[in-house]
Motif scaffolding. Structure first.
Motif, mmCIF file in Angstrom:
data_model
loop_
_atom_site.group_PDB
_atom_site.id
_atom_site.type_symbol
_atom_site.label_atom_id
_atom_site.label_comp_id
_atom_site.label_asym_id
_atom_site.label_seq_id
_atom_site.Cartn_x
_atom_site.Cartn_y
_atom_site.Cartn_z
ATOM 1 N N TRP A 115 0.126 -36.269 -34.856
ATOM 2 C CA TRP A 115 -0.236 -34.943 -34.324
ATOM 3 C C TRP A 115 -1.429 -35.073 -33.381
ATOM 4 C CZ3 TRP A 115 -4.750 -31.959 -35.125
ATOM 5 C CH2 TRP A 115 -4.685 -30.661 -34.621
ATOM 6 N N LEU A 116 -2.408 -35.850 -33.786
ATOM 7 C CA LEU A 116 -3.583 -36.054 -32.926
ATOM 8 C C LEU A 116 -3.209 -36.764 -31.629
ATOM 9 C CD1 LEU A 116 -6.156 -37.127 -35.680
ATOM 10 C CD2 LEU A 116 -6.230 -35.021 -34.322
ATOM 11 N N CYS A 117 -2.218 -37.660 -31.713
ATOM 12 C CA CYS A 117 -1.782 -38.412 -30.528
ATOM 13 C C CYS A 117 -0.672 -37.703 -29.755
ATOM 14 C CB CYS A 117 -1.307 -39.805 -30.935
ATOM 15 S SG CYS A 117 -2.618 -40.890 -31.543
ATOM 16 N N ARG A 118 -0.250 -36.553 -30.268
ATOM 17 C CA ARG A 118 0.783 -35.742 -29.613
ATOM 18 C C ARG A 118 2.098 -36.518 -29.423
ATOM 19 N NH1 ARG A 118 -2.310 -32.590 -31.277
ATOM 20 N NH2 ARG A 118 -3.236 -30.800 -30.201
ATOM 21 N N VAL A 119 2.510 -37.231 -30.453
ATOM 22 C CA VAL A 119 3.843 -37.842 -30.422
ATOM 23 C C VAL A 119 4.861 -36.704 -30.360
ATOM 24 C CG1 VAL A 119 5.508 -39.222 -31.719
ATOM 25 C CG2 VAL A 119 3.079 -39.870 -31.705
ATOM 26 N N PRO A 120 5.826 -36.756 -29.454
ATOM 27 C CA PRO A 120 6.722 -35.610 -29.246
ATOM 28 C C PRO A 120 7.499 -35.161 -30.483
ATOM 29 C CG PRO A 120 6.944 -37.191 -27.450
ATOM 30 C CD PRO A 120 6.089 -37.844 -28.479
ATOM 31 N N VAL A 121 8.098 -36.137 -31.204
ATOM 32 C CA VAL A 121 8.899 -35.794 -32.385
ATOM 33 C C VAL A 121 8.274 -36.452 -33.609
ATOM 34 C CG1 VAL A 121 11.164 -35.895 -33.469
ATOM 35 C CG2 VAL A 121 10.993 -35.639 -30.985
ATOM 36 N N ARG A 122 7.873 -35.620 -34.580
ATOM 37 C CA ARG A 122 7.172 -36.098 -35.773
ATOM 38 C C ARG A 122 7.976 -35.661 -37.001
ATOM 39 N NH1 ARG A 122 3.575 -33.529 -32.373
ATOM 40 N NH2 ARG A 122 3.305 -31.730 -33.753
ATOM 41 N N ILE A 123 8.614 -36.629 -37.674
ATOM 42 C CA ILE A 123 9.530 -36.341 -38.777
ATOM 43 C C ILE A 123 8.954 -36.890 -40.079
ATOM 44 C CG2 ILE A 123 11.883 -36.626 -39.641
ATOM 45 C CD1 ILE A 123 12.672 -37.435 -36.752
ATOM 46 N N HIS A 124 8.993 -36.063 -41.110
ATOM 47 C CA HIS A 124 8.640 -36.575 -42.445
ATOM 48 C C HIS A 124 9.751 -36.226 -43.423
ATOM 49 C CE1 HIS A 124 6.450 -37.942 -45.903
ATOM 50 N NE2 HIS A 124 6.633 -36.779 -46.495
ATOM 51 N N ILE A 184 -3.655 -44.396 -35.496
ATOM 52 C CA ILE A 184 -3.898 -43.875 -34.139
ATOM 53 C C ILE A 184 -3.905 -45.024 -33.134
ATOM 54 C CG2 ILE A 184 -5.664 -42.843 -32.654
ATOM 55 C CD1 ILE A 184 -6.345 -40.977 -35.008
ATOM 56 N N ARG A 185 -4.552 -46.123 -33.500
ATOM 57 C CA ARG A 185 -4.584 -47.272 -32.600
ATOM 58 C C ARG A 185 -3.182 -47.811 -32.342
ATOM 59 N NH1 ARG A 185 -9.080 -51.715 -33.688
ATOM 60 N NH2 ARG A 185 -8.131 -52.375 -31.723
ATOM 61 N N LEU A 186 -2.367 -47.846 -33.404
ATOM 62 C CA LEU A 186 -0.997 -48.335 -33.246
ATOM 63 C C LEU A 186 -0.186 -47.388 -32.363
ATOM 64 C CD1 LEU A 186 1.271 -50.325 -33.992
ATOM 65 C CD2 LEU A 186 1.724 -48.902 -36.012
ATOM 66 N N LEU A 187 -0.333 -46.095 -32.562
ATOM 67 C CA LEU A 187 0.420 -45.116 -31.778
ATOM 68 C C LEU A 187 0.055 -45.183 -30.298
ATOM 69 C CD1 LEU A 187 0.308 -42.039 -34.191
ATOM 70 C CD2 LEU A 187 2.229 -43.570 -33.777
ATOM 71 N N CYS A 223 3.305 -30.882 -43.475
ATOM 72 C CA CYS A 223 4.296 -30.006 -42.839
ATOM 73 C C CYS A 223 3.757 -29.360 -41.569
ATOM 74 C CB CYS A 223 4.757 -28.937 -43.816
ATOM 75 S SG CYS A 223 5.783 -29.565 -45.162
ATOM 76 N N ARG A 224 2.501 -29.002 -41.560
ATOM 77 C CA ARG A 224 1.897 -28.400 -40.353
ATOM 78 C C ARG A 224 1.921 -29.390 -39.193
ATOM 79 N NH1 ARG A 224 -1.142 -23.821 -40.126
ATOM 80 N NH2 ARG A 224 -1.375 -22.632 -42.060
ATOM 81 N N CYS A 225 1.677 -30.650 -39.497
ATOM 82 C CA CYS A 225 1.599 -31.665 -38.442
ATOM 83 C C CYS A 225 2.985 -32.150 -37.998
ATOM 84 C CB CYS A 225 0.781 -32.861 -38.927
ATOM 85 S SG CYS A 225 -0.972 -32.490 -39.193
ATOM 86 N N ALA A 226 3.970 -32.051 -38.877
ATOM 87 C CA ALA A 226 5.315 -32.523 -38.541
ATOM 88 C C ALA A 226 6.044 -31.500 -37.682
ATOM 89 C CB ALA A 226 6.111 -32.787 -39.824
ATOM 90 N N THR A 227 6.941 -31.999 -36.837
ATOM 91 C CA THR A 227 7.821 -31.097 -36.086
ATOM 92 C C THR A 227 9.161 -30.915 -36.788
ATOM 93 O OG1 THR A 227 8.665 -32.936 -34.739
ATOM 94 C CG2 THR A 227 6.776 -31.720 -33.872
ATOM 95 N N VAL A 228 9.537 -31.891 -37.610
ATOM 96 C CA VAL A 228 10.799 -31.831 -38.354
ATOM 97 C C VAL A 228 10.535 -32.271 -39.789
ATOM 98 C CG1 VAL A 228 13.170 -32.658 -38.527
ATOM 99 C CG2 VAL A 228 12.126 -32.384 -36.271
ATOM 100 N N ILE A 229 11.043 -31.497 -40.742
ATOM 101 C CA ILE A 229 10.843 -31.803 -42.154
ATOM 102 C C ILE A 229 12.210 -31.955 -42.819
ATOM 103 C CG2 ILE A 229 9.849 -31.012 -44.331
ATOM 104 C CD1 ILE A 229 8.089 -29.159 -42.384
ATOM 105 N N ILE A 230 12.398 -33.079 -43.515
ATOM 106 C CA ILE A 230 13.677 -33.345 -44.167
ATOM 107 C C ILE A 230 13.465 -33.445 -45.675
ATOM 108 C CG2 ILE A 230 15.676 -34.877 -44.302
ATOM 109 C CD1 ILE A 230 14.820 -36.026 -41.601
ATOM 110 N N PRO A 231 13.977 -32.508 -46.454
ATOM 111 C CA PRO A 231 13.986 -32.695 -47.903
ATOM 112 C C PRO A 231 15.132 -33.629 -48.274
ATOM 113 C CG PRO A 231 14.772 -30.487 -47.314
ATOM 114 C CD PRO A 231 14.542 -31.220 -46.039
ATOM 115 N N GLU A 232 14.878 -34.531 -49.230
ATOM 116 C CA GLU A 232 15.895 -35.516 -49.577
ATOM 117 C C GLU A 232 17.100 -34.882 -50.257
ATOM 118 O OE1 GLU A 232 16.177 -40.018 -51.419
ATOM 119 O OE2 GLU A 232 14.549 -38.720 -52.066
ATOM 120 N N GLY A 233 16.886 -33.757 -50.935
ATOM 121 C CA GLY A 233 17.985 -33.084 -51.607
ATOM 122 C C GLY A 233 17.683 -31.610 -51.774
ATOM 123 N N ASN A 234 18.626 -30.874 -52.360
ATOM 124 C CA ASN A 234 18.456 -29.428 -52.519
ATOM 125 C C ASN A 234 17.329 -29.070 -53.477
ATOM 126 O OD1 ASN A 234 20.482 -28.004 -50.865
ATOM 127 N ND2 ASN A 234 21.954 -29.216 -52.043
#
Length: 377
Positions: free
Chosen positions: A101-110, A74-77, A136-147
């Motif tokens: 999520w707590l800092c409301r970063v616009p785009v949060r990808i995991h 949080i301090r870094l963000l 997943c709840r906190c992320a705005t975009v979720i990327i699975p590495e594969g199928n």
């Protein structure tokens, strides 16, 4: 330019798997890096030309330490104020997604790579599922590495958000000009390793590359290998994984077997791959294993377990073989079949062609630039 913060649990991920990717992205974004303290941080800063922000994080479940990590994040963000944050690996995901999520970063990808919960049980499994759902709840975009990872996220109802795979899968791609057998066979490191192993022309060499982790199938590998003819050799590359180490019994077998060569962690795995006839990866779980891509680029067929990631890369009897996990007799059968096969050269050519067509590193980097620049991201 927009600010992009990339977060990994340990520097090793940036130093090996994601190497040079942040440097390339820095041409299009103001890239910041964050990871735990430890070996590799200075190398990352040197090779990427980007300062690394230190956020103490530890693998495994440790609620009190994790709260401290979130506080530091949080301090870094608040200092950086990134437009995009992208986390890799489970602990970095938990810390980064909660804090952003707590800092409301616009785009949060995991990016979800290897999932742990499908092979876990009881309370640990329920806890891991809860953590992944929270990420997943906190992320705005979720990327699975594969199928395979995507299907597990859906099957276990981890999230209802849209899941898009970038390219053909994987998080980094492979530099096929670097992982090229023809570039290695005359190198000093290759010749030195060959001399140290005292290999004969009749020897058939299998190779395992990965952390010495209880879920990597090394128990089955030792059992299967011990049944093979005397001209079989096995190279084992990797350090002990302290978070989920091998049992003392399995490690003792690896150390004491006269035809198994424990080479430890190798920054450059190419000499070992170039000396080998087959890569073996008998894991119980994977996300999208980079070592299969690297071996394929080195024109090396592979025997791997029929699990997520592995079965997206290996096509049976085309560029390798797939076996049921946790079955040493079936693994022995495929290893023996490989030793007798007259198709290894053609399978190796197919393996390299597959990598160049789908997983070339520079093309993956351009896909990442396009992904970050999406108007709807």
């Amino acid at each position: 330019m927009r600010k992009l913060l990339i977060v990994t649990t340990v520097a090793e991920t940036l130093d090996t798997i994601l190497t040079k990717q942040p440097n390339h992205l820095n041409n299009y974004f103001n890239v910041y890096l964050a990871t735990s303290p430890g070996t590799g941080v200075e190398r990352v800063e040197s090779q990427e030309g980007i300062s690394v922000n230190i956020i103490p994080m530890i693998r495994g479940i440790n609620p009190f330490y994790d709260l401290y990590s979130i506080y530091k994040m949080i301090r870094l963000l608040r200092q950086i104020k990134p437009d995009i944050i992208h986390s890799y690996t489970p602990k970095a995901g938990l810390v980064s997604m909660l804090a952003s999520w707590l800092c409301r970063v616009p785009v949060r990808i995991h990016s979800f790579t290897g999932l742990i919960f499908p092979t876990s049980s009881g309370f640990k499994k329920r806890l891991l599922v809860t953590i992944d759902r929270l990420i997943c709840r906190c992320a705005t975009v979720i990327i699975p590495e594969g199928n395979g990872v995507k299907n597990d996220l859906l099957r276990y109802n981890i999230t209802k958000k849209k899941l898009d795979i970038i390219g053909y899968g994987n998080i980094a791609g492979v530099d096929s000009s670097y992982f090229n057998r023809n570039q290695c066979t005359d190198s000093k490191d290759f010749l030195k390793l060959k001399d140290s192993l005292n290999l004969s022309p009749q020897d058939f060499v299998f190779c395992f590359v990965g952390r010495l982790n209880k879920d990597k199938g090394l128990n089955e590998l030792v059992e299967a290998f011990s049944l093979l003819d005397e001209n079989a050799r096995l190279l084992v590359l990797g350090n002990m994984d302290k978070t989920a180490p091998l049992s003392k019994v399995v490690y003792k077998k690896l150390v004491e077997h006269p035809r198994i060569h424990l080479l430890g962690f190798q920054k450059d795995i190419r000499p070992s791959l170039a000396l080998s006839n087959i890569l073996v990866l008998p894991s119980y779980r994977e996300g999208f294993p980079n070592v299969l891509l690297q071996a394929g680029a080195m024109s090396l067929p592979a025997i791997a377990t029929d699990i997520n990631g592995c079965n997206e890369i290996i096509k049976p009897n085309l560029n390798g073989w797939l076996v049921e996990p946790r079955n040493s007799l079936l693994l022995f059968s495929e290893m023996e079949k490989a030793m007798l096969s007259d198709k290894l050269d053609s399978m190796g050519i197919e393996a390299r062609t597959n990598i160049i067509d789908k997983y070339e590193r520079y093309e993956h980097w351009e896909r990442m630039v396009s992904f970050y620049n999406k108007s709807n991201l």
